[in-house]
Write a protein that holds these residues in place. Sequence first.
Motif, PDB file in Angstrom:
ATOM      1  N   TYR A  60       0.963  -1.117  -0.059  1.00 47.02           N
ATOM      2  CA  TYR A  60      -0.057   0.032  -0.054  1.00 47.02           C
ATOM      3  C   TYR A  60       0.936   1.086   0.115  1.00 47.02           C
ATOM      4  N   GLU A  61       0.515   2.289  -0.645  1.00 52.04           N
ATOM      5  CA  GLU A  61       1.264   3.531  -0.747  1.00 52.04           C
ATOM      6  C   GLU A  61       0.314   4.689  -0.252  1.00 52.04           C
ATOM      7  N   GLY A  62       1.010   5.570   0.329  1.00 52.65           N
ATOM      8  CA  GLY A  62       0.172   6.813   0.698  1.00 52.65           C
ATOM      9  C   GLY A  62       0.998   7.763   1.337  1.00 52.65           C
ATOM     10  N   TYR A  63       0.130   8.645   1.963  1.00 49.51           N
ATOM     11  CA  TYR A  63       0.901  10.135   2.241  1.00 49.51           C
ATOM     12  C   TYR A  63       0.453  10.195   3.831  1.00 49.51           C
ATOM     13  N   GLY A  64       1.370  10.540   4.763  1.00 43.90           N
ATOM     14  CA  GLY A  64       1.277  10.843   5.844  1.00 43.90           C
ATOM     15  C   GLY A  64       1.305  12.339   6.218  1.00 43.90           C
ATOM     16  N   PRO A  65       1.169  12.962   7.659  1.00 48.85           N
ATOM     17  CA  PRO A  65       1.122  14.393   7.871  1.00 48.85           C
ATOM     18  C   PRO A  65       2.605  15.104   7.268  1.00 48.85           C
ATOM     19  N   GLY A  66       2.421  16.161   6.572  1.00 46.92           N
ATOM     20  CA  GLY A  66       3.348  16.911   6.152  1.00 46.92           C
ATOM     21  C   GLY A  66       3.910  16.309   4.867  1.00 46.92           C
TER      22      GLY A  66
END
Length: 240
Positions: free
Chosen positions: A87-93
Amino acid sequence: MAGHSKWKNIQNRKGAQDAKRGKIFQKMSREIYVAAKSGGGDPDTNPALRLAIDKSKSENVPNDVIQRAIDKATGAGADENYEEVIYEGYGPGGTAVLVYCLTENRNRTGPNIRVAFNKNGGSLGETGSVNYLFERKGRLFIERTDATDEDAVMMAALEAGAEDIISTEEGFEIVTTPADFLSVKEALEAEEHELISSEVDMIPSVYAELTAEQEEQFEKMIDALEDDDDVQNVYHNAGE
């Protein structure tokens, strides 16, 4: 993470894993099972199994737990069907995050991963959205002590095929290709250089800097992901 923060992460991770020993055993057993089922139960002829066993031993997984996982995978009852899902994603910042899972039920794993992102200021991305920011490399760490011979460390690593050696006050980070990882590891161990961490990682090409508030939220997200039974590894590009 880059620089000295990587050394801090190694120490912090070891402490956190001590508190989650049963979960670590479960995840390592699953990794050994998959490697043995796909390539056979002999680590001398199955590099993936050999790597999984070495990783398990570095986490203090008992030999009987390792052997049971191999026996289960190669025996008549080897009917579990795990698959790797990334799974690929984005975190805070805007941090880039890769989550490697071994699961027999995508319908359970996918929603759990999405919740871990969404509840902690992140979001899942499409396939390929952040993977291009990472490169698969072997990383080995040797802590610097008064007895450390820097020339000997560098010579052993380079002769075995290391791509790069980064010397810091804390010690040495040795970078290899995945193919050369085991040979470099064995060469260093043969010279009795003690490795405090050694694994094949996804190394980011760029790093994202976080504010203190974003870092706190980011760490909660990583903890939530790593607590999931189906998650084997989490990689990210959060900087210091």
